[in-house]
Design an enzyme around this catalytic site. Structure first.
Site, PDB file in Angstrom:
ATOM      1  N   LYS A  14       5.568  32.621  -1.139  1.00 23.23           N
ATOM      2  CA  LYS A  14       4.261  32.068  -1.482  1.00 23.23           C
ATOM      3  C   LYS A  14       3.899  32.302  -2.946  1.00 23.23           C
ATOM      4  CE  LYS A  14       2.300  31.466   3.063  1.00 23.23           C
ATOM      5  NZ  LYS A  14       1.244  31.792   4.033  1.00 23.23           N
TER       6      LYS A  14
ATOM      7  N   ARG B 282       7.124  36.059   9.020  1.00 25.12           N
ATOM      8  CA  ARG B 282       7.588  34.667   9.027  1.00 25.12           C
ATOM      9  C   ARG B 282       8.252  34.383   7.690  1.00 25.12           C
ATOM     10  NH1 ARG B 282       5.636  29.558   7.497  1.00 25.12           N
ATOM     11  NH2 ARG B 282       5.998  27.877   9.001  1.00 25.12           N
TER      12      ARG B 282
END
Length: 289
Positions: free
Chosen positions: A226, A266
């Site tokens: 991210k 994840r």
């Protein structure tokens, strides 16, 4: 309470003795880190199986990108992308999660063999989602969400105290999910890193995962590749590295999340994180002994 006990178990899911690794299969042409690579059903199923071989405990299949600025696909197209991949992986014995905000997609994916529903809106985007999950008796990921506005743009003034506000909003969302009939032992919470949050918000949430455990539900941490990791790696003046060059940083966050009792992490690249969480568990075991 030990980290292992705090991690919790989810009814209807396998019982792991450590933080689980959720591999990501994006059946999309436009996801931020790997869009288009697994758009073909055969390629997507193979990728999911490869992830399991590399150490993934479950595979999260999604057919709609949530990257900033992504164009939404219609329901028929999302079904076309997702259901065959779910069916293919489930037929091979893989524990499959479906990543969707649409109740119809969740329902069809569960019928095709998915075990868990991962809804980034926590049931807010589609009012039919909670009844579908409740009727199916499926585990449900409730993520912190403030609408379709991912990424770091225009979020500077959104929070006075990001941890407290995320906790309060997740608590309210979990209450609504429970009121809708989803069993408490099938609810998982996710702080929604990168969704209506900038890098400082994300780092602050990761620094206070212990407070998120106060919600009383297992915790999913989805930090993989991210934007906040790119900002950290770039330093004050440099350009952020591309998403695919953030996997070592992702593994570091995964190890820290595992050490703080996360139920699962994840990730897009499995092997490094699978190694990281197993080492973390081994160290926990040595401490317990």
């Amino acid at each position: 309470m030990s980290k292992q006990n705090r991690r919790g178990q989810v009814a209807g899911m396998p019982r792991w003795d450590r933080c689980a690794v959720m591999g990501v299969v994006n059946v999309t042409p436009d996801s931020f880190s790997d869009g288009g690579r697994w758009f073909d059903t055969t390629a997507a199923v193979k990728h999911g199986l490869d992830m399991v071989a590399e150490g993934a405990d479950l595979v999260d299949v999604g057919g709609e990108s949530t990257r900033p600025g992504a164009t939404r696909v219609d329901e028929a197209e999302e079904l076309r992308r997702v259901v065959p991949v779910v069916r293919g992986l489930a037929s091979e014995g893989v524990t499959v999660s479906v990543d969707t905000v649409r109740a119809a997609v969740a329902e069809r994916a569960l019928a095709a063999g998915a075990t868990l529903v991962n809804d980034v809106s926590g049931g807010l985007a589609d009012p039919a989602m909670i009844p579908v999950v409740a009727d199916a008796g499926a585990p449900f990921v409730v993520m912190h969400w403030r609408g379709f506005m991912q990424g770091g743009a225009n979020v500077e003034g959104l929070y006075e105290d990001v941890v407290t506000e995320v906790l309060e909003e997740l608590h309210a969302r979990v209450a609504a999910v429970l009121e809708g009939g989803v069993a408490a032992d099938r609810v998982i919470v996710d702080p929604g890193l990168g969704f209506s949050k900038n890098a400082e918000h994300d780092l602050t949430l990761l620094a206070h995962l212990d407070r998120l455990h106060g919600l009383g539900h297992p915790l999913l941490v989805a930090a993989s590749r991210k934007r906040f990791l790119g900002r950290v790696l770039a330093g004050p003046e440099g350009a952020p590295p591309p998403a695919r060059e953030r996997d070592a940083a992702t593994a570091a966050v995964s190890a820290l999340a595992a050490q703080q009792g996360a139920w699962a992490v994840r990730v897009h690249e499995v092997r490094a994180t699978a190694d990281a969480v197993r080492v973390t568990r081994a160290i926990e075991g040595a401490r317990e002994r």
